[in-house]
Design a protein around this motif. Structure first.
Motif, mmCIF file in Angstrom:
data_model
loop_
_atom_site.group_PDB
_atom_site.id
_atom_site.type_symbol
_atom_site.label_atom_id
_atom_site.label_comp_id
_atom_site.label_asym_id
_atom_site.label_seq_id
_atom_site.Cartn_x
_atom_site.Cartn_y
_atom_site.Cartn_z
ATOM 1 N N CYS A 44 99.347 70.337 40.959
ATOM 2 C CA CYS A 44 99.555 68.922 41.193
ATOM 3 C C CYS A 44 99.691 68.168 39.802
ATOM 4 N N PRO A 64 99.007 61.683 51.561
ATOM 5 C CA PRO A 64 98.897 62.536 50.025
ATOM 6 C C PRO A 64 97.472 61.734 49.626
ATOM 7 N N GLU A 68 97.730 62.989 44.178
ATOM 8 C CA GLU A 68 99.170 63.385 44.485
ATOM 9 C C GLU A 68 100.144 61.953 44.565
ATOM 10 N N LEU A 84 104.030 66.565 48.088
ATOM 11 C CA LEU A 84 104.015 67.590 47.094
ATOM 12 C C LEU A 84 103.805 69.063 47.952
ATOM 13 N N CYS A 86 102.621 71.636 46.940
ATOM 14 C CA CYS A 86 101.680 72.299 46.413
ATOM 15 C C CYS A 86 100.330 71.720 47.085
ATOM 16 N N GLN A 87 100.424 70.665 47.813
ATOM 17 C CA GLN A 87 99.240 69.898 48.257
ATOM 18 C C GLN A 87 99.117 70.034 49.905
#
Length: 106
Positions: A44, A64, A68, A84, A86-87
């Protein structure tokens, strides 16, 4: 396994099977999904795994975090449904999740 659908900006869709517990970004990288660069490796700390969450999935995926949101400020063509990848943790509840990658990453 959880099925996730990635659609690129041209409309091409790729479906992948993902283990619950992984992140959407990890699934994208493992399956060579075009449009996900993930330069920071999921920390992040960039916005190169930016995706658009299909409206039907926004509530299940969630909003988010403030961290984020700060990283999304660096994204290209950020929208209200931007996240994102990745989150986003993959859970069984996300079976059939549909995401779109932006035309380019920041």
């Amino acid at each position: 396994m959880v099925k996730i659908n990635f659609t690129d900006h041209t409309g091409t869709t790729r479906s992948v099977d993902v283990d619950a517990g992984a992140t959407v970004m990890e699934a994208a990288i493992r399956n060579a999904i075009p449009g996900i660069e993930a330069e920071c490796g999921g920390a992040c700390a960039c916005a190169t795994c930016h995706v658009y969450v299909d409206e039907a999935w926004r509530e299940k995926v969630g909003s988010p975090t403030p961290m984020e949101e700060d990283m999304l400020d660096f994204g290209y063509d950020v929208r209200p449904n931007s996240r994102l990848s990745c989150q986003i943790k993959v859970t069984d509840d996300l079976e059939g999740l549909t995401l779109t990658t932006p035309e380019r990453q920041a």
